[in-house]
Scaffold this motif. Sequence first.
Motif, PDB file in Angstrom:
ATOM      1  N   ALA A  39      30.453   1.564  18.605  1.00  0.00           N
ATOM      2  CA  ALA A  39      29.232   1.565  19.422  1.00  0.00           C
ATOM      3  C   ALA A  39      27.990   1.516  18.531  1.00  0.00           C
ATOM      4  O   ALA A  39      27.042   0.784  18.823  1.00  0.00           O
ATOM      5  CB  ALA A  39      29.195   2.809  20.317  1.00  0.00           C
ATOM      6  N   ARG A  40      28.012   2.283  17.429  1.00  0.00           N
ATOM      7  CA  ARG A  40      26.877   2.256  16.490  1.00  0.00           C
ATOM      8  C   ARG A  40      26.697   0.865  15.893  1.00  0.00           C
ATOM      9  O   ARG A  40      25.575   0.372  15.773  1.00  0.00           O
ATOM     10  CB  ARG A  40      27.120   3.243  15.350  1.00  0.00           C
ATOM     11  N   SER A  41      27.804   0.268  15.481  1.00  0.00           N
ATOM     12  CA  SER A  41      27.732  -1.063  14.875  1.00  0.00           C
ATOM     13  C   SER A  41      27.198  -2.088  15.866  1.00  0.00           C
ATOM     14  O   SER A  41      26.382  -2.949  15.507  1.00  0.00           O
ATOM     15  CB  SER A  41      29.111  -1.498  14.368  1.00  0.00           C
ATOM     16  N   MET A  42      27.631  -2.006  17.113  1.00  0.00           N
ATOM     17  CA  MET A  42      27.156  -2.923  18.151  1.00  0.00           C
ATOM     18  C   MET A  42      25.666  -2.708  18.386  1.00  0.00           C
ATOM     19  O   MET A  42      24.898  -3.668  18.468  1.00  0.00           O
ATOM     20  CB  MET A  42      27.944  -2.696  19.444  1.00  0.00           C
ATOM     21  N   ARG A  43      25.255  -1.451  18.473  1.00  0.00           N
ATOM     22  CA  ARG A  43      23.846  -1.131  18.708  1.00  0.00           C
ATOM     23  C   ARG A  43      22.975  -1.607  17.543  1.00  0.00           C
ATOM     24  O   ARG A  43      21.888  -2.133  17.743  1.00  0.00           O
ATOM     25  CB  ARG A  43      23.721   0.390  18.879  1.00  0.00           C
ATOM     26  N   TYR A  56      12.854  -2.085  20.805  1.00  0.00           N
ATOM     27  CA  TYR A  56      13.605  -1.066  20.078  1.00  0.00           C
ATOM     28  C   TYR A  56      14.914  -0.793  20.808  1.00  0.00           C
ATOM     29  O   TYR A  56      15.089  -1.172  21.974  1.00  0.00           O
ATOM     30  CB  TYR A  56      12.791   0.224  19.988  1.00  0.00           C
ATOM     31  N   ALA A  57      15.808  -0.089  20.126  1.00  0.00           N
ATOM     32  CA  ALA A  57      17.110   0.258  20.706  1.00  0.00           C
ATOM     33  C   ALA A  57      16.924   0.944  22.054  1.00  0.00           C
ATOM     34  O   ALA A  57      16.105   1.845  22.197  1.00  0.00           O
ATOM     35  CB  ALA A  57      17.883   1.161  19.755  1.00  0.00           C
ATOM     36  N   GLY A  58      17.666   0.496  23.043  1.00  0.00           N
ATOM     37  CA  GLY A  58      17.631   1.085  24.374  1.00  0.00           C
ATOM     38  C   GLY A  58      16.649   0.426  25.322  1.00  0.00           C
ATOM     39  O   GLY A  58      16.811   0.518  26.541  1.00  0.00           O
ATOM     40  N   GLN A  59      15.635  -0.229  24.785  1.00  0.00           N
ATOM     41  CA  GLN A  59      14.650  -0.860  25.662  1.00  0.00           C
ATOM     42  C   GLN A  59      15.225  -2.079  26.361  1.00  0.00           C
ATOM     43  O   GLN A  59      14.789  -2.415  27.467  1.00  0.00           O
ATOM     44  CB  GLN A  59      13.396  -1.234  24.869  1.00  0.00           C
ATOM     45  N   THR A 130      20.542 -13.678  25.149  1.00  0.00           N
ATOM     46  CA  THR A 130      21.039 -14.440  23.997  1.00  0.00           C
ATOM     47  C   THR A 130      21.523 -13.496  22.899  1.00  0.00           C
ATOM     48  O   THR A 130      22.593 -13.715  22.313  1.00  0.00           O
ATOM     49  CB  THR A 130      19.931 -15.372  23.452  1.00  0.00           C
ATOM     50  N   SER A 131      20.778 -12.445  22.630  1.00  0.00           N
ATOM     51  CA  SER A 131      21.158 -11.471  21.607  1.00  0.00           C
ATOM     52  C   SER A 131      22.457 -10.753  21.977  1.00  0.00           C
ATOM     53  O   SER A 131      23.321 -10.532  21.131  1.00  0.00           O
ATOM     54  CB  SER A 131      20.051 -10.436  21.396  1.00  0.00           C
ATOM     55  N   LEU A 132      22.587 -10.387  23.243  1.00  0.00           N
ATOM     56  CA  LEU A 132      23.826  -9.749  23.701  1.00  0.00           C
ATOM     57  C   LEU A 132      25.018 -10.684  23.544  1.00  0.00           C
ATOM     58  O   LEU A 132      26.093 -10.260  23.100  1.00  0.00           O
ATOM     59  CB  LEU A 132      23.694  -9.323  25.171  1.00  0.00           C
TER      60      LEU A 132
END
Length: 169
Positions: A39-43, A56-59, A130-132
């Motif tokens: 999960a950390r690596s994916m994030r 930022y992360a989560g936004q 696209t990023s996902l």
Amino acid sequence: MSKDKLAKKTKSAKKAKSGKKKDLTFSPDELAQSITQAARSMRTALSHNLAATGLYAGQDGVILALAQEGSMTPGQIAQKLGVKAPTMTRTIGRMEAQGFVERGAGDGDGRLTMVKLTEAGLKSVEQITTSLADCNARAVDGLSAKEIKTVVKVLRAIDANLQALELID
């Protein structure tokens, strides 16, 4: 975990499944560590891909939720994303300052604060998607469709088991 180690574990699992006895013992913390690290690596990969957008992360989750629902209260967004309301309030404040979302009064009840995407927020949806897709492709590189389906099924089952525990507490 390296691809060689993963391949050995996969082969071991196949041997065990095929009837050949092979003891697959794991240390108690190996499952949690593996899930947490993945999960950390994916994030991290997603955050790296989104850095150019100013997110930022989560936004990204907030933007995708609002893109799907139109407008929501901060509490609704927090519930949908599985975070606490104060965390969501801070995130929304930051995103509002960045120009991705705006807050306003609810249509039927002026006491409700509703959050909706701005034009910049709407434009970021395609970049997030696209990023996902890029992160997903990198994450499953070398896995078969059947393996991917199994991973998703197992992770959903683990999530459901853990959420059921939260309801009992």
